[in-house]
Design a protein around this motif. Structure first.
Motif, short mmCIF file in Angstrom:
data_model
loop_
_atom_site.label_atom_id
_atom_site.label_comp_id
_atom_site.label_asym_id
_atom_site.label_seq_id
_atom_site.Cartn_x
_atom_site.Cartn_y
_atom_site.Cartn_z
N THR A 113 0.80 -1.23 0.00
CA THR A 113 0.00 0.00 0.00
C THR A 113 0.83 1.28 0.00
O THR A 113 0.40 2.29 -0.56
N ASP A 114 2.01 1.28 0.61
CA ASP A 114 2.83 2.48 0.59
C ASP A 114 3.27 2.85 -0.82
O ASP A 114 3.48 4.04 -1.12
N LYS A 117 0.18 4.80 -1.96
CA LYS A 117 -0.08 6.02 -1.21
C LYS A 117 0.97 7.10 -1.49
O LYS A 117 0.67 8.29 -1.47
N VAL A 145 2.24 -2.94 4.22
CA VAL A 145 2.37 -1.50 3.99
C VAL A 145 3.64 -1.18 3.21
O VAL A 145 3.62 -0.49 2.20
N ASP A 164 -2.78 -1.95 8.83
CA ASP A 164 -2.87 -0.69 8.11
C ASP A 164 -3.06 -0.91 6.61
O ASP A 164 -3.83 -0.19 5.96
N SER A 165 -2.38 -1.90 6.06
CA SER A 165 -2.56 -2.19 4.63
C SER A 165 -3.96 -2.72 4.37
O SER A 165 -4.63 -2.33 3.40
N HIS A 167 -6.75 -2.22 6.17
CA HIS A 167 -7.76 -1.17 6.35
C HIS A 167 -7.72 -0.15 5.21
O HIS A 167 -8.77 0.33 4.75
N PHE A 168 -6.52 0.19 4.74
CA PHE A 168 -6.41 1.12 3.62
C PHE A 168 -7.11 0.56 2.38
O PHE A 168 -7.90 1.26 1.72
N ASP A 171 -10.90 0.53 2.81
CA ASP A 171 -11.47 1.88 2.70
C ASP A 171 -11.54 2.34 1.25
O ASP A 171 -12.54 2.95 0.82
#
Length: 250
Positions: A113-114, A117, A145, A164-165, A167-168, A171
């Motif tokens: 995900t980073d 993002k 992430v 965090d990955s 949930h991102f 969302d």
């Protein structure tokens, strides 16, 4: 690199003579597919023409046997296949997806995900992620992430990478994310248990092997596909001739 490749091919020829062709679920691990990769030194960057040849072979020879990774379907006395991609390259949408869409083959992408993002070059944007996720034959999973070696992190750091990955992605996509792939294939029992605690239901490792049976849905074996995998080599990987690599993996 050329000498290492030659040695691997020689070992494969010998292994083929003493090994049987295992049935089960063969999960392919791809990364990047581009239109001009024939001279690339990166094993994980495939030329689109080679990728198309491989997918056409699968479609012609095993069309009904290509399944969604999330289904983990194993056919009795036959092979089944799942197609997956790691990291979330933009070319998964613009180069690989049209080939797979044309052949009506399902596939899964595991997103770091980073990379998205931070608008990292060569990777999907948020809008591109939404676009590829909307395709009927696509499933999205997490690849953490920041793509770390998870066994080098403490529990809190690991859970940050996992949650965090997750949930991102949930969302952004508006749907549950329950699929996971271990970065670098790096895991142990502690990491496996934390992946389960984070809410993932199926996870793919990098152990070079087929899945004759599913003993643990969080430890699904896979087969790396490299940029020198011509159709003869691709067939060897399908039929297990490269599975000797599992014996030298840590």
């Amino acid at each position: 690199m050329k000498y290492k490749t030659l040695i691997k091919k020689l070992i494969t020829k010998l292994y083929k003579l003493i090994s049987s062709n295992p049935n089960g679920l063969r999960v392919f691990m791809y990364h990047s597919v581009i239109d001009s990769a024939k001279n690339s030194d990166n094993l994980y960057v495939l030329d689109s023409s080679l990728f198309k040849e491989q997918m056409e072979f699968l479609s012609k020879s095993y069309k009904k046997n290509v399944v969604r990774f999330k289904d983990l379907k194993i056919f009795k006395d036959d092979l089944s296949f799942a197609i997956t991609f790691d990291d979330g390259y933009s070319n998964n949408l613009h180069v690989a997806a049209p080939i797979l869409q044309e052949l009506n083959l399902p596939f899964t992408i595991f997103i770091t995900t980073d990379f998205i993002k931070s608008n990292k070059k060569e990777f999907l944007t948020i809008n591109e992620l939404k676009e590829i996720s909307a395709l009927d034959n696509v499933d999205i999973g997490s690849h953490t992430v920041s793509h770390p070696y998870l066994t080098r992190l403490n529990d809190n750091e690991v859970m940050h990478e996992l949650l965090d990955s997750k949930h991102f992605l949930e969302d952004v996509l508006g749907k549950p994310v329950r699929l996971f792939a271990y970065p670098h294939g790096d895991y142990d029992k502690r990491i496996r248990d934390l992946v389960e605690e984070a809410g993932y239901k199926i996870a793919r490792n990098s152990k070079f092997n087929t899945n004759i049976e599913i003993k643990d849905k969080l430890l699904i074996n896979s087969t790396e596909i490299w940029n020198f995998d011509s159709i003869p080599v691709f067939k060897e990987k399908i039929y297990g001739s490269w599975d000797w690599l599992k014996h030298i993996q840590s």
